[in-house]
Design a protein around this motif. Structure first.
Motif, short mmCIF file in Angstrom:
data_model
loop_
_atom_site.label_atom_id
_atom_site.label_comp_id
_atom_site.label_asym_id
_atom_site.label_seq_id
_atom_site.Cartn_x
_atom_site.Cartn_y
_atom_site.Cartn_z
N GLU A 63 0.82 -1.21 0.00
CA GLU A 63 0.00 0.00 0.00
C GLU A 63 0.85 1.26 0.00
N PRO A 364 -17.33 -3.78 3.23
CA PRO A 364 -16.78 -2.43 3.05
C PRO A 364 -17.79 -1.40 2.57
N TRP A 368 -18.30 2.07 4.35
CA TRP A 368 -18.03 3.29 3.57
C TRP A 368 -19.20 4.26 3.63
N GLU A 427 -11.45 7.32 -2.10
CA GLU A 427 -11.51 6.08 -2.88
C GLU A 427 -12.62 5.23 -2.29
N GLU A 429 -15.06 2.81 -0.65
CA GLU A 429 -14.89 1.51 -0.01
C GLU A 429 -13.43 1.18 0.28
N LYS A 430 -12.53 2.17 0.14
CA LYS A 430 -11.12 1.93 0.42
C LYS A 430 -10.53 2.97 1.38
N ARG A 431 -10.69 4.27 1.05
CA ARG A 431 -9.95 5.27 1.82
C ARG A 431 -10.59 6.66 1.69
N ASP A 449 -8.98 4.10 6.55
CA ASP A 449 -8.63 3.01 5.65
C ASP A 449 -9.55 1.84 5.89
N ALA A 451 -10.22 -2.13 4.88
CA ALA A 451 -9.59 -3.32 4.31
C ALA A 451 -10.52 -4.52 4.48
N THR A 458 -14.86 -6.26 7.48
CA THR A 458 -14.00 -5.11 7.18
C THR A 458 -13.16 -4.73 8.39
#
Length: 513
Positions: A63, A364, A368, A427, A429-431, A449, A451, A458
């Protein structure tokens, strides 16, 4: 009418580059930068790309490397202390740059350095690597510091393998992110009066980051450089006092008043440095304990093999500041990025950080939906009273703390304002990365974050990154760090709890007519 002429990035060379012959485009095989997430690796990868080299970047964290956004770079995570990870990183490699050290690991770093070097040398031999390039350090004859001895012995262990090793030895590297340079920068900007140990009178031949990169890029393709240990240096040998005076001049700051005290040893000074600089404490301690020596460099052979114009210390400092100011826009936190430091040269390169992590069975997408809706009328899910107190305190001193609102209650995109935060990047569902907007002695980022877990669910991590502005910025951080950890643990736990609840709740069935 006047005319303008476009100049390509390859033509717009620095003074050092202008004196070296560029490598042919596409020449040579695949290069591995092992330790690409570090200070030198982070600068070396784009330089190799500019030279037309094919590059594979490796570090423990995929990452971290992906965040760099290097186009065309293959990323293979590996750890020299985990030998089973090395074959994938070294497969089909012609030149392997070995740029790792274990100073941040604490007092056992010397043993770890040798173990890692032994593993790497064995794996490189098995993979058929043509050349290893190791960045070591200048070594005084009477060296006793574990940091210096470890750098020397790492080179010895690498050379015990069957792959030829070019060891490039450097002292102080003048560039953003260099531990010695960052310590001096923090001292000059934020400590007008310094009571220091006698090491400020020690001498060293600093080298500009630009010059060192030229050596690293060129030497692997010079046949004579195989199996050589080569010193590198700039054109001047200076005391640390002289370097700090020149750095102050370049920064347009009053020169600090430096008072050397014989009884203040490097070991003792390493303890008070944590209140002056944000350079990681273990790194600063190892660095300072090695400054009891004068450093010399015999770089005649290096200059013969790779001729270039060497930058003086003032030129190197100016180049370092210019390099920072030319930083690209970012979409998430990256160590030392100028954008997350509010474009302030005087804000610390290295960040302090505090995190909280929780796990949930929710997917996620469910997590999110809550993360992306933070702020505004939704507030902050956990201990809103504390958030409100901080906002009122900021408002009382003229800050934007009481500004509340969002462009959209759920959607989020780069550039949005969420209360006093600015969205650096999102981003789904990621960040989610948010730049801190309230008044404080430094610059900060809050990052979420997400993951996915192997068995479903998650892991959510919330992290505060803080680039302090000198002593006050560090005191501000140390006073709030325990609160950050407590709040972020509770915040992630509450988001995870709500995500599970929302995912269990039945959704209305949409019908069409």
């Amino acid at each position: 009418m006047g005319t303008t002429t476009a100049v390509s990035t390859r033509e717009a060379q620095t003074p050092a580059q202008a004196q070296t012959k560029p490598a042919p485009q596409g020449a040579g095989g695949l290069c591995l930068v092992f330790g690409a997430s570090g200070y030198i690796g982070g600068h070396l990868v784009p330089r190799l790309l500019a030279e037309g080299r094919r590059v594979r970047a490796s570090s423990r964290s995929r990452e971290t490397l992906e965040a760099r956004g290097w186009p065309g770079v293959e990323i293979v995570p590996a750890d020299a202390l985990a030998p089973e990870t090395l074959p994938a990183a070294l497969q089909d490699i012609e030149v392997a740059y070995y740029l790792v050290h274990s100073m941040a690991a604490g007092r056992d770093f010397g043993r770890l350095d040798l173990e890692a070097a032994r593993n790497f040398a064995d794996a490189a031999a098995q993979a058929g690597v043509r050349r290893i390039v190791y960045l070591g350090g200048l070594v005084p004859d009477d060296a006793v510091s574990e940091h210096i001895v470890s750098r020397r012995d790492t080179g010895v262990v690498l050379r015990q393998g069957s792959v030829p090793v070019t060891e490039v030895r450097a002292g102080i590297i003048v560039g953003p992110g260099s531990a010695a340079f960052e310590v001096m920068r923090d001292l000059v900007y934020h400590l007008p009066v310094m009571v220091t140990p006698r090491w400020v009178r020690a001498k060293s031949p600093p080298i500009a980051l630009e010059n060192l990169l030229v050596y690293l890029v060129r030497l692997p393709w010079v046949d004579e450089a195989a199996s050589l240990s080569l010193d590198t240096a700039g054109p001047e040998t200076l005391t640390y006092t002289q370097m700090m005076y020149i750095l102050a001049d370049a920064a347009d700051k009053r020169r600090p008043w430096i008072i050397p005290v014989p009884v203040l040893t490097p070991g003792l000074s390493a303890h008070w440095l944590r209140f002056i600089t944000s350079v990681p404490t273990n790194v600063a301690r190892a660095l300072i304990e090695g400054l009891r020596h004068d450093f010399d460099a015999d770089d005649a052979e290096t200059r013969r093999l790779v001729p270039q114009r060497l930058l003086g210390f003032r030129e190197a400092v100016d180049a370092a500041f210019a390099l920072e100011r030319s930083g690209e826009p970012i979409t998430r936190w990256t160590e030392g990025a100028f954008a997350v430091r509010n474009q302030r040269i005087d804000y610390a390169y290295y960040a302090k950080r505090a995190s909280g992590t929780s796990e949930t069975r929710a997917d996620p997408a469910a997590v999110w939906r809550l993360v992306s809706a933070i702020g505004g009328d939704n507030r902050y899910y956990y201990l809103d009273t504390l958030w409100s107190i901080r906002e009122w305190m900021d408002w009382a001193i003229g800050g934007p703390g009481r500004l509340r609102g969002r462009r959209h209650p759920q959607e989020v995109r780069k550039g949005d304002r969420i209360d006093h935060w600015k969205v650096l990047g999102a981003e789904p569902e990621k960040r989610l990365s948010l730049a801190f907007g309230m008044r404080a002695p430094g610059a900060g980022v809050m990052e979420f974050d997400l993951a996915p877990l192997p068995d479903g669910g998650t892991r959510l991590t919330a992290t505060a990154y803080w680039h302090p502005a000198g002593v006050w910025g560090l005191l501000y951080w140390y006073s709030l760090e325990p609160i950050h950890r407590f709040v972020f643990k509770g915040l992630t736990r509450e988001i995870c709890r709500r995500a599970e609840r929302d995912q269990r709740r039945p959704r209305p069935i949409e019908s069409s007519t």
